[in-house]
Design an enzyme around this catalytic site. Structure first.
Site, mmCIF file in Angstrom:
data_model
loop_
_atom_site.group_PDB
_atom_site.id
_atom_site.type_symbol
_atom_site.label_atom_id
_atom_site.label_comp_id
_atom_site.label_asym_id
_atom_site.label_seq_id
_atom_site.Cartn_x
_atom_site.Cartn_y
_atom_site.Cartn_z
ATOM 1 N N ASP A 11 0.589 -0.881 0.585
ATOM 2 C CA ASP A 11 -0.186 -0.127 0.426
ATOM 3 C C ASP A 11 0.989 1.021 0.401
ATOM 4 O O ASP A 11 1.517 1.564 1.106
ATOM 5 C CB ASP A 11 -0.824 0.035 1.323
ATOM 6 N N ILE A 12 0.964 1.777 -0.681
ATOM 7 C CA ILE A 12 2.004 3.580 -1.398
ATOM 8 C C ILE A 12 2.074 3.805 -0.025
ATOM 9 O O ILE A 12 2.633 5.068 -0.237
ATOM 10 C CB ILE A 12 1.657 3.589 -1.933
ATOM 11 N N ASN A 25 -6.556 12.598 -11.062
ATOM 12 C CA ASN A 25 -7.126 13.603 -11.799
ATOM 13 C C ASN A 25 -6.773 14.877 -11.802
ATOM 14 O O ASN A 25 -6.814 15.500 -11.403
ATOM 15 C CB ASN A 25 -8.664 12.663 -11.455
ATOM 16 N N VAL A 34 -6.338 4.551 -6.026
ATOM 17 C CA VAL A 34 -5.049 5.281 -4.957
ATOM 18 C C VAL A 34 -5.152 6.996 -4.777
ATOM 19 O O VAL A 34 -4.640 6.973 -3.202
ATOM 20 C CB VAL A 34 -3.968 4.811 -5.728
ATOM 21 N N ASP A 35 -5.843 7.724 -5.309
ATOM 22 C CA ASP A 35 -5.666 9.234 -4.796
ATOM 23 C C ASP A 35 -6.489 9.300 -3.627
ATOM 24 O O ASP A 35 -6.274 9.628 -2.302
ATOM 25 C CB ASP A 35 -6.109 9.063 -5.813
ATOM 26 N N SER A 118 -2.705 4.893 -14.105
ATOM 27 C CA SER A 118 -3.471 4.612 -14.934
ATOM 28 C C SER A 118 -4.196 3.581 -15.367
ATOM 29 O O SER A 118 -5.614 3.085 -16.227
ATOM 30 C CB SER A 118 -3.046 4.793 -16.438
ATOM 31 N N TYR A 122 -8.329 4.405 -14.640
ATOM 32 C CA TYR A 122 -8.089 4.506 -16.303
ATOM 33 C C TYR A 122 -8.124 3.594 -17.389
ATOM 34 O O TYR A 122 -8.231 3.882 -18.603
ATOM 35 C CB TYR A 122 -7.267 5.830 -15.748
HETATM 36 N N1 AR6 Z 1 -1.378 1.694 -3.101
HETATM 37 C C1 AR6 Z 1 -0.302 1.467 -3.951
HETATM 38 N N2 AR6 Z 1 -1.567 1.409 -5.240
HETATM 39 C C2 AR6 Z 1 -2.806 1.371 -5.133
HETATM 40 C C3 AR6 Z 1 -3.371 1.583 -3.929
HETATM 41 C C4 AR6 Z 1 -2.580 2.208 -3.154
HETATM 42 N N3 AR6 Z 1 -3.303 2.654 -1.591
HETATM 43 N N4 AR6 Z 1 -4.556 1.688 -4.141
HETATM 44 C C5 AR6 Z 1 -5.119 1.091 -5.993
HETATM 45 N N5 AR6 Z 1 -3.930 1.244 -6.118
HETATM 46 P P1 AR6 Z 1 -6.006 3.658 -10.002
HETATM 47 P P2 AR6 Z 1 -5.974 5.190 -12.487
HETATM 48 C C6 AR6 Z 1 -3.516 0.810 -7.762
HETATM 49 O O1 AR6 Z 1 -7.178 3.284 -10.091
HETATM 50 O O2 AR6 Z 1 -5.477 4.349 -13.291
HETATM 51 C C7 AR6 Z 1 -9.071 8.148 -9.205
HETATM 52 O O3 AR6 Z 1 -10.379 8.544 -8.540
HETATM 53 C C8 AR6 Z 1 -4.152 -0.294 -8.272
HETATM 54 O O4 AR6 Z 1 -4.961 -1.433 -7.461
HETATM 55 O O5 AR6 Z 1 -5.968 4.594 -8.422
HETATM 56 O O6 AR6 Z 1 -4.849 6.341 -12.647
HETATM 57 C C9 AR6 Z 1 -8.326 9.466 -9.596
HETATM 58 O O7 AR6 Z 1 -8.870 10.239 -8.790
HETATM 59 C C10 AR6 Z 1 -3.382 0.484 -9.377
HETATM 60 O O8 AR6 Z 1 -2.885 -0.373 -9.876
HETATM 61 O O9 AR6 Z 1 -5.846 4.427 -10.942
HETATM 62 C C11 AR6 Z 1 -8.877 9.616 -10.958
HETATM 63 O O10 AR6 Z 1 -9.870 9.918 -10.870
HETATM 64 C C12 AR6 Z 1 -3.004 2.023 -9.359
HETATM 65 O O11 AR6 Z 1 -3.009 1.709 -8.081
HETATM 66 C C13 AR6 Z 1 -8.803 7.844 -11.079
HETATM 67 O O12 AR6 Z 1 -9.363 7.712 -10.260
HETATM 68 C C14 AR6 Z 1 -3.851 2.964 -10.808
HETATM 69 O O13 AR6 Z 1 -5.069 2.889 -10.381
HETATM 70 C C15 AR6 Z 1 -7.348 7.800 -11.767
HETATM 71 O O14 AR6 Z 1 -7.511 6.449 -11.933
#
Ligand code: AR6
Length: 168
Positions: A11-12, A25, A34-35, A118, A122
Site C-alpha cells: 500500500d503506497i 485526476n 490510490v488517490d 492509469s 483509467y
Molecule cells: N497503494 C498502491 N497502489 C494502489 C493503491 C494503494 N493504496 N490503491 C490502488 N492502487 P487507480 P488510475 C493501484 O484506479 O487508473 C481516481 O479516482 C491500483 O490497483 O487508483 O490512474 C483518480 O481520482 C492500480 O494498479 O488510478 C482518478 O479519477 C493503480 O493503483 C482515477 O482514479 C492505479 O489505479 C485515476 O485512475
C-alpha cells in the site's frame, strides 16, 4: 552514483520515501483508487493544499507536502484515460513518469515511489503501462540526483510484470 530501481507489493500510503506519486485526476480534488487512499491517509491538509493548485493537465505533475503520510511529499500526476491506444495515451503516460521525476529532482528528493498510473479506474493495460514506466524511468534517470525509485504494485500480478521487466 548507483541508482536503485525496485518493485514491491505494498500500500503506497505506508511507504517512507521522500515522495510518493499519486495517480490523480485533473481536478486534484481526490477520487477513488490510490488517490482516495492517499487523501484518507494524509488527512484534510492535503486537500486544502491541492485546492490552491487549481488542477493539473493530463501528463503533468504537481508537488505538495505529505501531511500525515510517512512520505514527506506527494507528487500528483494525471495519467491518461485508456481509449484504445490511439489517442496519445502512451506519450501522455510517459510524460507522467518524466515530469514526476523532474519535479522530484528539482526539489532535491532522493527516493520516490510510483503506483501503476492509469491501470486502475483509467483502464490502461497493465503490461503496456509497465513497459512505459520502466523504459521512461530508466531513460530519465541518467544524470538525475535520485537514488531510489520504487514501483509500488498493489497486486501480485502487477508485481510479477515489474519483476520480469526489471530483471529481478
Ligand atoms: N497503494 C498502491 N497502489 C494502489 C493503491 C494503494 N493504496 N490503491 C490502488 N492502487 P487507480 P488510475 C493501484 O484506479 O487508473 C481516481 O479516482 C491500483 O490497483 O487508483 O490512474 C483518480 O481520482 C492500480 O494498479 O488510478 C482518478 O479519477 C493503480 O493503483 C482515477 O482514479 C492505479 O489505479 C485515476 O485512475
Amino acid at each position: 552514483m548507483t541508482m536503485l530501481l525496485n518493485a514491491l507489493q505494498a500500500d503506497i500510503t505506508c511507504l517512507q520515501v521522500d515522495a510518493i506519486v499519486n495517480a490523480a485526476n485533473e481536478s486534484l480534488l481526490g477520487g477513488g483508487g490510490v488517490d482516495g487512499a492517499i487523501h484518507r491517509a494524509a488527512g484534510p491538509g492535503l486537500l486544502e493544499e491541492c485546492r490552491r493548485l487549481g488542477g493539473c493537465p493530463t501528463g503533468e505533475a504537481r508537488i505538495t507536502a505529505g501531511y500525515r503520510l510517512p512520505a514527506r511529499h506527494v507528487i500528483h500526476t494525471v495519467g491518461p484515460v485508456w481509449r484504445g491506444g490511439r489517442h496519445g495515451e502512451a506519450e501522455l503516460l510517459a510524460a507522467c513518469y518524466r515530469n514526476s521525476l523532474q519535479l522530484a529532482a528539482r526539489h532535491g528528493l532522493h527516493s520516490l515511489a510510483f503506483p501503476c498510473i492509469s491501470t486502475g479506474i483509467y483502464g490502461y493495460p497493465a503490461e503496456e503501462a509497465a513497459q512505459i514506466a520502466v523504459t521512461t524511468v530508466r531513460e530519465a534517470l541518467h544524470g538525475s540526483a535520485l537514488r531510489e525509485v520504487l514501483f509500488c504494485c498493489f497486486s501480485a500480478t502487477d508485481l510479477a510484470i515489474y519483476r520480469r521487466l526489471l530483471g529481478l
